[in-house]
Design an enzyme around this catalytic site. Structure first.
Site, PDB file in Angstrom:
ATOM      1  N   LYS A  32       0.857  -1.193   0.000  1.00 35.27           N
ATOM      2  CA  LYS A  32       0.000   0.000   0.000  1.00 35.27           C
ATOM      3  C   LYS A  32       0.889   1.239   0.000  1.00 35.27           C
ATOM      4  O   LYS A  32       1.791   1.361   0.825  1.00 35.27           O
ATOM      5  CB  LYS A  32      -0.894   0.014   1.244  1.00 35.27           C
ATOM      6  N   ASP A  59      -3.490   4.381  -1.856  1.00 37.86           N
ATOM      7  CA  ASP A  59      -4.445   4.821  -0.824  1.00 37.86           C
ATOM      8  C   ASP A  59      -4.439   6.344  -0.742  1.00 37.86           C
ATOM      9  O   ASP A  59      -3.826   6.920   0.151  1.00 37.86           O
ATOM     10  CB  ASP A  59      -3.993   4.171   0.494  1.00 37.86           C
ATOM     11  N   LEU A  60      -5.112   6.997  -1.702  1.00 39.70           N
ATOM     12  CA  LEU A  60      -5.114   8.467  -1.734  1.00 39.70           C
ATOM     13  C   LEU A  60      -6.454   9.067  -1.312  1.00 39.70           C
ATOM     14  O   LEU A  60      -6.600  10.286  -1.249  1.00 39.70           O
ATOM     15  CB  LEU A  60      -4.703   8.974  -3.121  1.00 39.70           C
ATOM     16  N   LYS A  61      -7.458   8.222  -1.099  1.00 40.10           N
ATOM     17  CA  LYS A  61      -8.754   8.640  -0.525  1.00 40.10           C
ATOM     18  C   LYS A  61      -9.322   9.895  -1.189  1.00 40.10           C
ATOM     19  O   LYS A  61      -9.517  10.929  -0.526  1.00 40.10           O
ATOM     20  CB  LYS A  61      -8.616   8.879   0.980  1.00 40.10           C
ATOM     21  N   HIS A  63     -11.734  12.729  -2.674  1.00 41.25           N
ATOM     22  CA  HIS A  63     -13.024  13.303  -2.238  1.00 41.25           C
ATOM     23  C   HIS A  63     -13.091  14.716  -2.818  1.00 41.25           C
ATOM     24  O   HIS A  63     -12.473  15.646  -2.312  1.00 41.25           O
ATOM     25  CB  HIS A  63     -13.076  13.348  -0.707  1.00 41.25           C
ATOM     26  N   ASP A  64     -13.854  14.874  -3.929  1.00 45.20           N
ATOM     27  CA  ASP A  64     -13.954  16.185  -4.577  1.00 45.20           C
ATOM     28  C   ASP A  64     -15.212  16.158  -5.454  1.00 45.20           C
ATOM     29  O   ASP A  64     -15.989  15.202  -5.383  1.00 45.20           O
ATOM     30  CB  ASP A  64     -12.675  16.449  -5.412  1.00 45.20           C
ATOM     31  N   ILE A  65     -15.418  17.162  -6.278  1.00 45.63           N
ATOM     32  CA  ILE A  65     -16.607  17.145  -7.144  1.00 45.63           C
ATOM     33  C   ILE A  65     -16.445  16.006  -8.160  1.00 45.63           C
ATOM     34  O   ILE A  65     -15.320  15.621  -8.507  1.00 45.63           O
ATOM     35  CB  ILE A  65     -16.831  18.509  -7.842  1.00 45.63           C
ATOM     36  N   PRO A  66     -17.584  15.456  -8.635  1.00 48.65           N
ATOM     37  CA  PRO A  66     -17.509  14.267  -9.503  1.00 48.65           C
ATOM     38  C   PRO A  66     -16.570  14.420 -10.704  1.00 48.65           C
ATOM     39  O   PRO A  66     -15.799  13.503 -11.000  1.00 48.65           O
ATOM     40  CB  PRO A  66     -18.972  14.078  -9.944  1.00 48.65           C
ATOM     41  N   THR A  68     -13.881  16.271 -11.144  1.00 52.39           N
ATOM     42  CA  THR A  68     -12.468  16.250 -10.734  1.00 52.39           C
ATOM     43  C   THR A  68     -12.037  14.836 -10.356  1.00 52.39           C
ATOM     44  O   THR A  68     -10.944  14.390 -10.721  1.00 52.39           O
ATOM     45  CB  THR A  68     -12.262  17.223  -9.549  1.00 52.39           C
ATOM     46  N   THR A 119     -11.687   5.230  10.839  1.00 54.09           N
ATOM     47  CA  THR A 119     -11.727   4.620  12.181  1.00 54.09           C
ATOM     48  C   THR A 119     -11.294   5.610  13.259  1.00 54.09           C
ATOM     49  O   THR A 119     -11.483   5.366  14.443  1.00 54.09           O
ATOM     50  CB  THR A 119     -10.848   3.345  12.251  1.00 54.09           C
ATOM     51  N   GLN A 190      -3.492   2.183  17.340  1.00 48.79           N
ATOM     52  CA  GLN A 190      -4.730   1.524  16.905  1.00 48.79           C
ATOM     53  C   GLN A 190      -5.496   1.074  18.150  1.00 48.79           C
ATOM     54  O   GLN A 190      -4.898   0.553  19.089  1.00 48.79           O
ATOM     55  CB  GLN A 190      -4.421   0.305  16.018  1.00 48.79           C
ATOM     56  N   ARG A 211       3.007  -1.188  10.789  1.00 51.70           N
ATOM     57  CA  ARG A 211       4.099  -1.297  11.763  1.00 51.70           C
ATOM     58  C   ARG A 211       4.429  -2.702  12.264  1.00 51.70           C
ATOM     59  O   ARG A 211       5.610  -2.982  12.485  1.00 51.70           O
ATOM     60  CB  ARG A 211       3.822  -0.340  12.933  1.00 51.70           C
TER      61      ARG A 211
END
Ligand code: C5P
Length: 232
Positions: A32, A59-61, A63-66, A68, A119, A190, A211
């Site tokens: 990852k 894993d860049l997650k 979240h923006d307008i559709p 983009t 989480t 965690q 880790r």
């Protein structure tokens, strides 16, 4: 794809990453690449790790307008990663746009999974900061169903939620689960953790382990232990 262990390469340079990956002389683990390493080294690090023969979860997650997200996903699919992700909070329309962008001209595409609620978010912060009054579990399942309805392949979730997500979204809907620790290991930051063996029993499809492998005295042995408990 079957069950697999994904190593979170949370390093801040290519040098440290390759020093770590060079220890693996046999099997090439699924890795990852998160924001830290990607922002440090850019797309070159993805190409280099891919060229070494590893599968990659980027894993860049997003979240923006559709629009983009669609255009950004098109760029990521050209990087030839195997899995990438976004925030389900971006809405069904954003997730559908992401699938469109990610799909290559030949119809193939990387797996796309959604983050439901991080989480690190608890019921109290959801209520006070986000004004979401429904219980956290209900929100997680609702977001997972939205992801399934948008054509996504699965979600990132706690191993403890994996069974419930499969019940609601189907056995084939993937659960990718961080928060994994060995029974005799250090939990670090965690909180709700499971062992690789428990994650297998509950039904996780992929475990993401950072880790406990990267900081181990013998990372290859720690990785093999995860494989033995979770996959074999
Ligand atoms: O070192 P550790 O095993 O805790 O690493 C877990 C990895 O999974 C980290 O890269 C962390 O950012 C990521 N992650 C997480 N919890 C989430 C989503 C991602 O721990 N809900």
């Amino acid at each position: 794809m079957g069950k697999d262990v994904i190593i979170a390469c949370d390093f801040d340079s290519a040098e440290k990453t390759f020093e770590f990956l060079d220890k693996f002389t046999g099997k090439k683990p699924f890795v990852k690449i998160g924001m830290e390493l990607y922002y440090a080294e850019g797309p070159a690090i993805v190409r280099e790790i891919k060229a070494r023969g590893h599968k990659i979860f980027l894993d860049l997650k997003l979240h923006d307008i559709p629009t983009t997200v669609k255009k950004s996903m098109a760029v990521l699919s050209r990087l030839d990663v195997d899995m990438c992700n976004l925030h389900a909070a971006g809405t069904v329309r954003m997730m559908e746009a992401a699938i469109e962008g990610l799909t290559r001209p030949d119809g193939s595409r990387p797996l796309l999974i959604a983050v439901t609620q991080l989480t690190s978010t608890d019921g109290e912060s959801m209520k006070n900061d986000l004004l979401i009054d429904r219980p956290l579990d209900e929100v997680v399942i609702h977001y997972a169903k939205n992801a399934a309805r948008s054509g996504l392949d699965g979600v990132v979730c706690s191993p403890l939620e994996a069974g419930k997500i499969h019940e609601n979204c189907g056995e084939k809907f993937l659960t990718v689960t961080p928060g994994v620790r060995f029974a005799d290991g250090d939990k670090g930051d965690q909180k709700r953790v499971t062992t690789p063996a428990e994650a297998k029993r509950i039904g996780s499809d992929y475990i993401v382990v950072g880790r406990p492998i990267t900081q181990a005295a013998d990372p290859v042995a720690a990785y093999e232990r995860c494989i033995a408990e979770f996959v074999d």
